[in-house]
Design an enzyme around this catalytic site. Structure first.
Site, mmCIF file in Angstrom:
data_model
loop_
_atom_site.group_PDB
_atom_site.id
_atom_site.type_symbol
_atom_site.label_atom_id
_atom_site.label_comp_id
_atom_site.label_asym_id
_atom_site.label_seq_id
_atom_site.Cartn_x
_atom_site.Cartn_y
_atom_site.Cartn_z
ATOM 1 N N HIS A 31 -5.081 -3.656 -16.878
ATOM 2 C CA HIS A 31 -6.375 -3.443 -17.551
ATOM 3 C C HIS A 31 -6.465 -4.409 -18.732
ATOM 4 O O HIS A 31 -5.458 -4.691 -19.400
ATOM 5 C CB HIS A 31 -6.486 -1.990 -18.027
ATOM 6 C CG HIS A 31 -7.868 -1.636 -18.467
ATOM 7 N ND1 HIS A 31 -8.367 -2.021 -19.695
ATOM 8 C CD2 HIS A 31 -8.872 -0.979 -17.836
ATOM 9 C CE1 HIS A 31 -9.625 -1.602 -19.790
ATOM 10 N NE2 HIS A 31 -9.951 -0.964 -18.681
ATOM 11 N N GLU B 167 -13.588 -6.446 -13.923
ATOM 12 C CA GLU B 167 -14.159 -5.912 -15.165
ATOM 13 C C GLU B 167 -14.358 -7.028 -16.181
ATOM 14 O O GLU B 167 -13.400 -7.455 -16.843
ATOM 15 C CB GLU B 167 -13.194 -4.897 -15.786
ATOM 16 C CG GLU B 167 -12.917 -3.690 -14.924
ATOM 17 C CD GLU B 167 -12.507 -2.493 -15.779
ATOM 18 O OE1 GLU B 167 -13.076 -1.434 -15.574
ATOM 19 O OE2 GLU B 167 -11.649 -2.654 -16.664
ATOM 20 N N SER C 22 -19.244 -0.529 -18.319
ATOM 21 C CA SER C 22 -20.488 0.189 -18.621
ATOM 22 C C SER C 22 -21.224 0.690 -17.374
ATOM 23 O O SER C 22 -22.452 0.708 -17.336
ATOM 24 C CB SER C 22 -21.400 -0.666 -19.515
ATOM 25 O OG SER C 22 -20.757 -0.924 -20.758
ATOM 26 N N ASN D 166 -11.381 6.191 -15.538
ATOM 27 C CA ASN D 166 -10.251 5.832 -16.408
ATOM 28 C C ASN D 166 -10.504 6.499 -17.754
ATOM 29 O O ASN D 166 -11.377 6.053 -18.507
ATOM 30 C CB ASN D 166 -10.164 4.302 -16.551
ATOM 31 C CG ASN D 166 -9.084 3.876 -17.531
ATOM 32 O OD1 ASN D 166 -8.255 4.694 -17.952
ATOM 33 N ND2 ASN D 166 -9.086 2.607 -17.900
ATOM 34 N N GLU E 225 -7.398 -4.023 -21.624
ATOM 35 C CA GLU E 225 -6.884 -3.464 -22.893
ATOM 36 C C GLU E 225 -5.363 -3.564 -22.933
ATOM 37 O O GLU E 225 -4.775 -3.763 -24.009
ATOM 38 C CB GLU E 225 -7.367 -2.003 -23.039
ATOM 39 C CG GLU E 225 -8.866 -1.966 -23.329
ATOM 40 C CD GLU E 225 -9.589 -0.719 -22.831
ATOM 41 O OE1 GLU E 225 -8.932 0.282 -22.494
ATOM 42 O OE2 GLU E 225 -10.834 -0.755 -22.772
ATOM 43 N N LYS F 57 -8.655 6.584 -20.294
ATOM 44 C CA LYS F 57 -8.056 5.906 -21.458
ATOM 45 C C LYS F 57 -7.364 6.953 -22.346
ATOM 46 O O LYS F 57 -6.782 7.898 -21.825
ATOM 47 C CB LYS F 57 -9.122 5.078 -22.188
ATOM 48 C CG LYS F 57 -9.855 4.143 -21.203
ATOM 49 C CD LYS F 57 -10.728 3.113 -21.837
ATOM 50 C CE LYS F 57 -11.360 2.254 -20.731
ATOM 51 N NZ LYS F 57 -12.189 1.177 -21.238
ATOM 52 N N GLY G 217 -17.242 -0.859 -22.309
ATOM 53 C CA GLY G 217 -17.533 0.021 -23.436
ATOM 54 C C GLY G 217 -18.617 -0.502 -24.362
ATOM 55 O O GLY G 217 -18.806 0.017 -25.457
#
Ligand SMILES: O=C[C@H](O)COP(=O)(O)O
Length: 253
Positions: free
Chosen positions: A95, A167, A213, A9, A97, A11, A173
Site C-alpha cells: 500500500h 491506487e 476515494s 481497508n 502508505e 487502516k 482519502g
C-alpha cells in the site's frame, strides 16, 4: 467473466467492539458470494475475532501487511505463516502508505508477495503514481514497473490468482477520484504489462481493482469499465451502510 472483488481497508481505524459490531451487521445482509467477493482488511489486532465471526458467511478477512519471513526476531511484525494459522485469506501488500511511511520498497513488496503465496494468502498488490508523476505523464511507466517488480519470479498460476489494486496516491482519502476512463486506461496498461510478462490466459484472469476515494456515488461508473474488476476502499468501508451499497452495485455489474 472476472468476479468483482470489493475489499475494505480499515487502516488504523476501529476498536474491537466497533469491528465486531460492523461484521455482525454486515453478515445479516444478503450478499451473493457467487456475484461479488467481499473482503475486510482489518487491523491485525482483530483478525482472530473477525475470522471467527465471519466463518461460513460471504465475508473474507484480510490483513493490511505482513513480513516476508516465516518467523524470527522482527519485533512488531506479523508473518504470513501466522496469518494463515489464524484463518486469514488475503493480505494487502505495498500500500502506498506502507511505501511512503515505512519505506517499503519494490523489492520488499516482491518478497512479501512470494511469501503470501507460500502461506496460501491472496495478495492485494497496491501500485500507483504520485500527483507529480501523473503531471509528468509518467503514470503508466511507474505503475507498470511497480507491477513487474512485485511479480518478479512469481509463477503464472500465482499471478493469475493475485489481485492488483491501482491506487493513484493523489486520490487516496482526498475525495479526488480518477475519472473512470483514466482509471480504466491505467488498469488496461497493467493488464497489458501482465500480458507481456505472463501471457494471455494470466492477463485475462487477473483481477485489477481501482482504489482512491471510491464511494457509493462513483462505484457504478468505475465498475462499468472493462478493466476495473473491483475496488479497494478506505473511508467508505468504515460504515456498514456505505460498504453494503458498494457490494450491491458490484453484485449487479
Ligand atoms: O486502501 C484504500 C485506499 O487507500 C483508498 O482509501 P480511500 O477510499 O479512503 O481514498
Amino acid at each position: 467473466m472476472r468476479k468483482p472483488i470489493i475489499a475494505g481497508n480499515w487502516k488504523m481505524y476501529k476498536t474491537l467492539a466497533e469491528a465486531e459490531d460492523f461484521v455482525a451487521k454486515l453478515k445479516e445482509k444478503q450478499v451473493d458470494h457467487n456475484k461479488v467477493e467481499t473482503v475486510i482488511c482489518a487491523p491485525a489486532l482483530f483478525l482472530n475475532q473477525l475470522v471467527q465471526a465471519s466463518k461460513g458467511t460471504f465475508i473474507s478477512i484480510g490483513a493490511q501487511t505482513m513480513h516476508e519471513e516465516k518467523e524470527g526476531a522482527f519485533t512488531g511484525e506479523i508473518s504470513g505463516h501466522q496469518l494463515q494459522d489464524l484463518g486469514v485469506n488475503y493480505v494487502v501488500i505495498g500500500h502506498s502508505e506502507r511505501r511512503q511511511y515505512f519505506n517499503e520498497t519494490d523489492d520488499a513488496v516482491n518478497k512479501k508477495v512470494q511469501a503470501a503465496f507460500d502461506y496460501q494468502l491472496t495478495p492485494i498488490i497496491c501500485v500507483g503514481e504520485t500527483l507529480e508523476q501523473r503531471e509528468q505523464n509518467e503514470t503508466e511507466n511507474i505503475v507498470s514497473n511497480q507491477v513487474m517488480a512485485a511479480l518478479e519470479g512469481v509463477s503464472e498460476e500465482n499471478v493469475k490468482n493475485s489481485i492488483i489494486a491501482y491506487e493513484p496516491i493523489w486520490a487516496i482519502g482526498t475525495g479526488k477520484t480518477a475519472t473512470a476512463d483514466d482509471a480504466n486506461d491505467v488498469c488496461q496498461a497493467i493488464r497489458e504489462t501482465i500480458l507481456d510478462g505472463f501471457g494471455e490466459e494470466v492477463a485475462s484472469s487477473v483481477r485489477i481493482q481501482y482504489g482512491g476515494s471510491v464511494n457509493p456515488g462513483n462505484i457504478e461508473e468505475l465498475l462499468s469499465k472493462e478493466h476495473i474488476d473491483g475496488a479497494l476502499v478506505g473511508g467508505a468501508s468504515l460504515q456498514v451502510e456505505s460498504f453494503v451499497k458498494l457490494l450491491e452495485v458490484a453484485e449487479n455489474v
